[in-house]
Motif scaffolding. Sequence first.
Motif, short mmCIF file in Angstrom:
data_model
loop_
_atom_site.label_atom_id
_atom_site.label_comp_id
_atom_site.label_asym_id
_atom_site.label_seq_id
_atom_site.Cartn_x
_atom_site.Cartn_y
_atom_site.Cartn_z
N THR A 54 -12.81 -20.86 -13.44
CA THR A 54 -13.49 -20.29 -14.61
C THR A 54 -12.65 -19.22 -15.28
OG1 THR A 54 -15.65 -20.70 -13.58
CG2 THR A 54 -15.58 -19.12 -15.40
N VAL A 55 -12.56 -19.32 -16.60
CA VAL A 55 -11.94 -18.28 -17.42
C VAL A 55 -13.05 -17.62 -18.24
CG1 VAL A 55 -10.37 -17.78 -19.32
CG2 VAL A 55 -9.72 -19.44 -17.57
N THR A 56 -13.20 -16.30 -18.09
CA THR A 56 -14.22 -15.56 -18.82
C THR A 56 -13.57 -14.89 -20.02
OG1 THR A 56 -15.54 -15.18 -16.85
CG2 THR A 56 -15.94 -13.74 -18.73
N THR A 68 -17.20 -25.02 -28.66
CA THR A 68 -15.97 -25.75 -28.99
C THR A 68 -14.91 -24.85 -29.64
OG1 THR A 68 -16.89 -26.39 -31.13
CG2 THR A 68 -17.21 -27.92 -29.29
N ARG A 69 -15.15 -23.56 -29.61
CA ARG A 69 -14.26 -22.63 -30.34
C ARG A 69 -12.94 -22.37 -29.61
NH1 ARG A 69 -16.02 -17.05 -33.38
NH2 ARG A 69 -14.01 -15.98 -33.35
N PHE A 70 -12.92 -22.50 -28.28
CA PHE A 70 -11.77 -22.04 -27.50
C PHE A 70 -10.98 -23.20 -26.88
CE2 PHE A 70 -15.06 -18.76 -27.25
CZ PHE A 70 -14.39 -17.71 -27.85
N GLN A 71 -9.70 -22.96 -26.72
CA GLN A 71 -8.82 -23.84 -25.96
C GLN A 71 -8.19 -23.03 -24.83
OE1 GLN A 71 -6.10 -24.99 -29.07
NE2 GLN A 71 -7.23 -26.89 -29.52
N VAL A 85 -20.33 -21.51 -21.09
CA VAL A 85 -21.64 -20.94 -20.78
C VAL A 85 -21.65 -19.46 -21.13
CG1 VAL A 85 -23.34 -20.54 -18.95
CG2 VAL A 85 -21.89 -22.59 -18.88
N SER A 86 -22.75 -18.98 -21.74
CA SER A 86 -22.87 -17.56 -22.06
C SER A 86 -24.33 -17.18 -22.20
CB SER A 86 -22.13 -17.23 -23.35
OG SER A 86 -22.27 -15.87 -23.68
N ASP A 93 -18.11 -17.92 -20.32
CA ASP A 93 -17.43 -18.57 -19.19
C ASP A 93 -16.99 -19.96 -19.59
OD1 ASP A 93 -17.82 -16.40 -17.54
OD2 ASP A 93 -19.69 -17.16 -16.70
N LEU A 94 -15.69 -20.20 -19.53
CA LEU A 94 -15.12 -21.52 -19.79
C LEU A 94 -14.84 -22.17 -18.44
CD1 LEU A 94 -12.60 -20.52 -22.61
CD2 LEU A 94 -14.99 -21.22 -22.86
#
Length: 373
Positions: A54-56, A68-71, A85-86, A93-94
Amino acid sequence: HKGEEKDPPGLDRFYGDYDTANEIWLLEGIAEIFFEQPSTDVRIKSAFGDGVNTVTVNMTGSIEDYSTRFQVLKDGVLETISSAVSDDGIAIDLILTDAIDITVLYEVHDTEADETVSVIHLFPEDEFIYEGDDLGFNWSPEETVFKLWSPAASAANVLIYQTPTDQEEEPESYPMNRIEDGVLTCTVPGDLKNLYYMYEVTLTGVTREAQDPYSRGNSTNSTRSLIFDPDDTDPPGWEEDESPLLEHPCDAVVYEVHIRDLTINETWNGDEDVRGKYLGMIESGTTYEGHPTGLDHLVDLGVNCVQILPMYDFGSVDETNPMSRNWGYDPMAYNCPEGSYSSDPSDITRIQEMKSMIKGLHDAGLKVIMDVV
């Protein structure tokens, strides 16, 4: 900061190039220094990996379109995000499909703000517990073994220097290999006694040169770490040295003392070469108007313990300037004596003289307490 809410540790900012710009702008929680008014649109404040999957991503404000905003990129290659998730749209959390490798550079790209930040790797401490007692350098005439605990480093080298401070010197570089429990190691052949070293470490895509955190000897002003034979630092009688015993801890009569301050006043009439130094602490026979000073004053008071204010290597003094002074609550190297209290801060002299001071205080019937912060 806002009341008691302050930016997280590590976001201290420094700027001094006033010839280039005399106006700067800061954004709360953002390390970057801006030279014109920055946009206050919501952006990434920081990103942390949990060492699992997980990357927060922490934002400067709440967003709704985070699914869908982040890569997420691993060494520049896109990773698969299984879900985002948020609870509040600020900490997101990605969840990645693949496990995180903490030794590799991960980045988060915000497609809307078109910015990319490096991920700081966190990890469960119990996965990287090193039980050995040999971190730092381990010297012998045949070779020196270096060990560094840095679980998240993607690369590290040992840099060997011939001189203590020459910034133009090109060091010899030796790559370190990863072994167990987050430790990197390197064995350099030959006798390196009285040479100097640094580590070149790559973390989150940034390579920096740094002192050994386990350094036991430093050059002047902690420019580099020192390689030495520990036996060379023992004063005469060191092996027989013992701390005075107390029948009960309640018998302790403690006097707090600053090494420099004990002998720096002009009324102290001891050897000028040791004024304000380790060895000045144990010079006897000094008086002022018939009254004992320095060591003899401590003994005359009837104390049996001296608590010495920080004498590990600290950063707030210039070790070449005898007028430079500080309390010492800004450690540079916990395992190395402070150089400004020695007659020569560039080599093992600081270690020899601290040991001599400790032995001298013991010989005078005083236990020694080391003040640590």
